[in-house]
Design an enzyme around this catalytic site. Sequence first.
Site, PDB file in Angstrom:
ATOM      1  CB  VAL A 160      40.461  35.869  34.575  1.00 13.44           C
ATOM      2  CG1 VAL A 160      41.541  36.712  35.234  1.00 13.44           C
ATOM      3  CG2 VAL A 160      41.064  34.678  33.849  1.00 13.44           C
ATOM      4  CE  LYS A 161      35.640  37.682  42.537  1.00 14.76           C
ATOM      5  NZ  LYS A 161      35.457  36.945  43.793  1.00 14.76           N
TER       6      LYS A 161
END
Length: 295
Positions: A160-161
């Site tokens: 997850v960025k």
Amino acid sequence: PRPQRHLDEIPVAAPPFGRAIVQHPAQGFRRQDPHQIARPIDPLQPFAFPCRGVWAKPGPESIQPPRCTPRNPPEENPMKFFIDTADVDAIRELHDLGMVDGVTTNPSLILKSGRDILEVTKEICSFVKGPVSAEVVSLKADEMLAEGRKLAAIAPNIAVKVPLTWDGLKACKVLSGEGFMVNVTLCFSANQALIAAKAGATFISPFIGRLDDINLDGLDLIGDIRTIYDNYDFKTQILAASIRTANHVKDCAMIGADVVTAPPNVIKALASHVLTDKGLDQFTKDWAKTGQKIL
Ligand code: G3P
């Protein structure tokens, strides 16, 4: 040549035991991995190879012959290439060559692909086994968490960025605590990289090209982060991003970035050399003159 930034530690012919610190002529930075297993070196040729190591730390074993501790043996921990695109065909082509250790995307790359984020990310994860970064778009931590969990549900290899904002760090802390990989992006300073590591980031993404764009030195940033993370053995991996040229990739490798994420054309450019083309052209012409065939 880039300026020397700090003292490096490499084996030299004296003293026989303990640490020797010299300035390395070629590289400003080297990776350290204190968890690598010490390997004895050949006593007959103790310094005859370009050892990427350090002396064993002082201790009871210091009465033993010098040991070289490889910091980053390629067979165990190669530099990783992530592909910075949401173009599935381009990823597939490089994947077939074994060049894809992971993928990074962002809202701009999703826009460029013209595809739905969930759909294209799922397709990428169907054949890329390494980390695939998918970016949240909310600015509030709570919403980032909801988006991050939804993105992470696409596949187990989703990273997850989140952006390097205070809310992003809050989301990073929670998501990494839940066992998700988190890539903290839009990093432009070592201060930011330090606090992202404290928040439990799996990856930190310093954008070197965008720093170069404003006449700052993106590679200096990679070096600073490398030093800080090595000083304290932070596990956060340096994922050099905003890579524009093949030389950016090479420089990141020399400094010791764990990962480089680059567009497909930059990865391909690593293979190019004008003298290769020129030499091949000459060989082809000379071969034609022989009148021979192999097949
Ligand atoms: O990984 C980040 C990257 O996509 C940004 O690259 O060239 O837009 O600065 P660039």
